[in-house]
Motif scaffolding. Structure first.
Motif, PDB file in Angstrom:
ATOM      1  N   GLN A 157      -8.789  12.381  -2.454  1.00 18.65           N
ATOM      2  CA  GLN A 157      -8.062  11.122  -2.394  1.00 18.65           C
ATOM      3  C   GLN A 157      -8.289  10.357  -3.696  1.00 18.65           C
ATOM      4  O   GLN A 157      -9.436  10.204  -4.119  1.00 18.65           O
ATOM      5  CB  GLN A 157      -8.625  10.326  -1.225  1.00 18.65           C
ATOM      6  CG  GLN A 157      -7.607   9.467  -0.526  1.00 18.65           C
ATOM      7  CD  GLN A 157      -8.171   8.889   0.762  1.00 18.65           C
ATOM      8  OE1 GLN A 157      -8.733   9.614   1.569  1.00 18.65           O
ATOM      9  NE2 GLN A 157      -8.035   7.606   0.940  1.00 18.65           N
ATOM     10  N   ASN A 199      -2.414   5.207  -3.192  1.00 20.45           N
ATOM     11  CA  ASN A 199      -3.399   6.154  -2.672  1.00 20.45           C
ATOM     12  C   ASN A 199      -2.755   7.539  -2.735  1.00 20.45           C
ATOM     13  O   ASN A 199      -1.746   7.777  -2.069  1.00 20.45           O
ATOM     14  CB  ASN A 199      -3.735   5.750  -1.230  1.00 20.45           C
ATOM     15  CG  ASN A 199      -4.921   6.510  -0.687  1.00 20.45           C
ATOM     16  OD1 ASN A 199      -5.513   7.336  -1.377  1.00 20.45           O
ATOM     17  ND2 ASN A 199      -5.255   6.239   0.558  1.00 20.45           N
ATOM     18  N   ILE A 205      -2.917  11.382  -1.983  1.00 19.51           N
ATOM     19  CA  ILE A 205      -3.668  12.313  -1.134  1.00 19.51           C
ATOM     20  C   ILE A 205      -3.260  13.749  -1.438  1.00 19.51           C
ATOM     21  O   ILE A 205      -2.085  14.112  -1.318  1.00 19.51           O
ATOM     22  CB  ILE A 205      -3.467  11.970   0.356  1.00 19.51           C
ATOM     23  CG1 ILE A 205      -4.028  10.566   0.605  1.00 19.51           C
ATOM     24  CG2 ILE A 205      -4.148  12.995   1.265  1.00 19.51           C
ATOM     25  CD1 ILE A 205      -3.942  10.054   1.993  1.00 19.51           C
ATOM     26  N   GLU A 233      -7.410   6.713  -5.678  1.00 22.70           N
ATOM     27  CA  GLU A 233      -6.811   5.390  -5.503  1.00 22.70           C
ATOM     28  C   GLU A 233      -6.585   4.725  -6.847  1.00 22.70           C
ATOM     29  O   GLU A 233      -7.446   4.771  -7.727  1.00 22.70           O
ATOM     30  CB  GLU A 233      -7.720   4.503  -4.654  1.00 22.70           C
ATOM     31  CG  GLU A 233      -7.629   4.819  -3.174  1.00 22.70           C
ATOM     32  CD  GLU A 233      -8.409   3.824  -2.337  1.00 22.70           C
ATOM     33  OE1 GLU A 233      -7.909   2.695  -2.151  1.00 22.70           O
ATOM     34  OE2 GLU A 233      -9.513   4.178  -1.911  1.00 22.70           O
ATOM     35  N   GLN A 271       6.018  10.102   1.275  1.00 21.79           N
ATOM     36  CA  GLN A 271       5.583   8.789   0.767  1.00 21.79           C
ATOM     37  C   GLN A 271       5.611   7.762   1.891  1.00 21.79           C
ATOM     38  O   GLN A 271       6.519   7.778   2.723  1.00 21.79           O
ATOM     39  CB  GLN A 271       6.548   8.387  -0.353  1.00 21.79           C
ATOM     40  CG  GLN A 271       6.406   6.969  -0.803  1.00 21.79           C
ATOM     41  CD  GLN A 271       7.261   6.684  -2.035  1.00 21.79           C
ATOM     42  OE1 GLN A 271       7.917   7.583  -2.577  1.00 21.79           O
ATOM     43  NE2 GLN A 271       7.255   5.451  -2.476  1.00 21.79           N
ATOM     44  N   THR A 303       1.205   5.236  -0.158  1.00 27.09           N
ATOM     45  CA  THR A 303       0.463   6.495  -0.025  1.00 27.09           C
ATOM     46  C   THR A 303       1.388   7.634  -0.435  1.00 27.09           C
ATOM     47  O   THR A 303       2.490   7.762   0.094  1.00 27.09           O
ATOM     48  CB  THR A 303      -0.016   6.696   1.426  1.00 27.09           C
ATOM     49  OG1 THR A 303      -0.627   5.483   1.878  1.00 27.09           O
ATOM     50  CG2 THR A 303      -1.022   7.824   1.529  1.00 27.09           C
ATOM     51  N   TYR A 339       1.654  11.650  -0.558  1.00 28.29           N
ATOM     52  CA  TYR A 339       1.065  12.917  -0.091  1.00 28.29           C
ATOM     53  C   TYR A 339       1.601  14.039  -0.975  1.00 28.29           C
ATOM     54  O   TYR A 339       2.822  14.188  -1.115  1.00 28.29           O
ATOM     55  CB  TYR A 339       1.453  13.185   1.362  1.00 28.29           C
ATOM     56  CG  TYR A 339       0.890  12.162   2.332  1.00 28.29           C
ATOM     57  CD1 TYR A 339      -0.348  12.359   2.931  1.00 28.29           C
ATOM     58  CD2 TYR A 339       1.599  11.007   2.656  1.00 28.29           C
ATOM     59  CE1 TYR A 339      -0.870  11.420   3.811  1.00 28.29           C
ATOM     60  CE2 TYR A 339       1.088  10.067   3.531  1.00 28.29           C
ATOM     61  CZ  TYR A 339      -0.146  10.279   4.108  1.00 28.29           C
ATOM     62  OH  TYR A 339      -0.654   9.356   4.978  1.00 28.29           O
ATOM     63  N   ARG A 368      -2.874   5.287   9.231  1.00 26.91           N
ATOM     64  CA  ARG A 368      -2.482   4.015   8.606  1.00 26.91           C
ATOM     65  C   ARG A 368      -3.497   2.919   8.860  1.00 26.91           C
ATOM     66  O   ARG A 368      -3.867   2.685  10.021  1.00 26.91           O
ATOM     67  CB  ARG A 368      -1.166   3.513   9.191  1.00 26.91           C
ATOM     68  CG  ARG A 368       0.027   4.333   8.844  1.00 26.91           C
ATOM     69  CD  ARG A 368       1.240   3.665   9.444  1.00 26.91           C
ATOM     70  NE  ARG A 368       2.347   4.604   9.470  1.00 26.91           N
ATOM     71  CZ  ARG A 368       3.618   4.268   9.300  1.00 26.91           C
ATOM     72  NH1 ARG A 368       3.934   3.009   9.122  1.00 26.91           N
ATOM     73  NH2 ARG A 368       4.565   5.171   9.338  1.00 26.91           N
ATOM     74  N   ASN A 420      -9.425   8.460   8.667  1.00 23.68           N
ATOM     75  CA  ASN A 420      -9.241   7.485   7.596  1.00 23.68           C
ATOM     76  C   ASN A 420     -10.106   6.254   7.833  1.00 23.68           C
ATOM     77  O   ASN A 420      -9.738   5.381   8.616  1.00 23.68           O
ATOM     78  CB  ASN A 420      -7.755   7.089   7.527  1.00 23.68           C
ATOM     79  CG  ASN A 420      -7.508   6.019   6.488  1.00 23.68           C
ATOM     80  OD1 ASN A 420      -8.289   5.860   5.546  1.00 23.68           O
ATOM     81  ND2 ASN A 420      -6.428   5.282   6.661  1.00 23.68           N
ATOM     82  N   ASP A 435       0.866  -1.183   0.000  1.00 28.31           N
ATOM     83  CA  ASP A 435       0.000   0.000   0.000  1.00 28.31           C
ATOM     84  C   ASP A 435       0.900   1.230   0.000  1.00 28.31           C
ATOM     85  O   ASP A 435       1.591   1.503   0.980  1.00 28.31           O
ATOM     86  CB  ASP A 435      -0.896   0.005   1.253  1.00 28.31           C
ATOM     87  CG  ASP A 435      -2.051  -0.989   1.129  1.00 28.31           C
ATOM     88  OD1 ASP A 435      -2.425  -1.316  -0.010  1.00 28.31           O
ATOM     89  OD2 ASP A 435      -2.552  -1.428   2.174  1.00 28.31           O
TER      90      ASP A 435
END
Ligand SMILES: Nc1ncnc2c1ncn2[C@@H]1O[C@H](COP(=O)(O)OP(=O)(O)OP(=O)(O)O)[C@@H](O)[C@H]1O
Ligand SMILES: [Mg+2]
Length: 310
Positions: free
Chosen positions: A101, A92, A94, A103, A31, A14, A16, A288, A247, A12
């Motif tokens: 958001q 994801n 953000i 995905e 990240q 993420t 930002y 998270r 979240n 996963d």
């Protein structure tokens, strides 16, 4: 021992960004790369409560190595089936400025017949030493839509309590194997019933039907509204405390973990429900997935309301 099975594991990722724009060069400010997939999220919560957990599923390629090495560095016991193709990345993005958001989810590996046979052997081996077997998430390509039904029957044959958290055909084609526990959310239930809207009567009817089929614990999770629970045919409505969620992704996994902990420890039914709703609410205030603070859970437990539905 509690074992979690994630058939479609993931990294996963993420990203930002202060601003995410289509058709432009976007630079990532921060990240986060996490071993993921729904069963792995469940394992993380179980580990927070120091339960003996084995994390299993399919992993492959460099991404698979990242997932296992991350789990090892955190002291997690794992026992995966290695596959030829690469495990997937789920991205994801953000956008901090617009609070948007986005995905992007890869399909992941196609599982070969041999690899599927290996998984059945793995589930046979692990369920022989596990009180609870938790099956979470979507099916990777290459598996039959009733794959969970095969794995549930193997695990049940070895005397383990089986937990299933999945959706679509993977759910509807596995119910005949009578899992001990299922947890559809409202959207998954709408999809199962082929309805755009759900009334409480619809929910209670399907819970009663599943219960009569022999499914012991049915949790229909409803996001911030809490959950309806059918426990050996007795129905409850549970409401979480009023919190500011940051979240909601992975709250369902936290709820499954909380119920597994309550069942593993043989807590009284109402305590199992209060605890699992508190765990899922604590997950909603963490960034998270799979992360919960034990202090927040303790604080929330007495703020959860549980009422029997007559
Ligand atoms: N905003 C919120 N406030 C309080 N509790 C929440 C909130 N959102 C979720 N929860 C808790 O988490 C539980 C599970 O949430 P939800 O129904 O969204 O699961 P889900 O859709 O299966 O999630 P996922 O599959 O991403 O893990 C709810 O039943 C509730 O107890
Ligand atoms: Mg879910």
């Amino acid at each position: 021992m509690i074992t979690t099975i994630t058939l479609n594991t993931a990294i996963d990722k993420t990203y930002y960004l202060s601003r995410f724009a289509l058709n432009k060069l976007n630079r990532v400010d921060k990240q986060l790369d996490e071993p993921g997939g729904k069963g792995i999220n469940v394992s993380k919560v179980l580990d927070t409560y120091n339960l003996p957990v084995t994390t299993s599923g399919f992993v492959g390629g460099y991404n698979g190595k990242f997932i296992t090495s991350q789990l090892e560095s955190r002291g997690f016991h794992h026992d995966f089936v290695q596959v030829n193709e690469e495990s997937r990345c789920c991205l994801n993005i953000i956008d901090d400025e617009n609070l948007v958001q986005t995905e992007i989810v890869e399909a992941g590996p196609t599982i070969s017949q041999n690899e599927w046979e290996e998984m059945k052997k793995k589930v046979a081996k692990l369920s022989a030493v596990s009180q609870c077997m938790i099956f979470s998430g979507s099916l990777p390509k290459g598996l039959p839509s009733d794959a969970y039904s095969h794995l549930l029957r193997i695990a049940k044959g070895n005397g383990a309590k089986t937990f299933l958290d999945t959706s679509g055909e993977a759910l509807s084609h596995s119910l005949d194997a009578i899992p001990f526990f299922i947890k559809p959310n409202e959207d998954e239930l709408k999809n199962y019933l082929g309805k755009d809207q759900l009334t409480e009567k619809d929910v209670f009817q399907v819970m009663d039907a599943w219960s009569q089929k022999g499914i012991s614990v049915i949790v229909v999770s409803r996001g911030e509204k809490g959950a309806f629970i059918s426990y050996n045919g007795v129905k409850f409505a549970a409401a979480p405390p009023d919190i500011k969620a940051v979240n909601p992704v992975g709250c369902g996994d936290a709820l499954v973990a909380g119920m597994a902990i309550g069942i593993y420890k043989q807590l009284p039914i109402e305590d199992q429900i209060k605890f699992s709703i508190a765990v899922s609410a604590a997950a909603a205030i963490e960034t998270r997935a799979g992360s919960v603070s034990v202090d927040n859970v303790s604080r929330f437990v007495d703020m959860v309301s549980v009422k029997e539905i007559i």
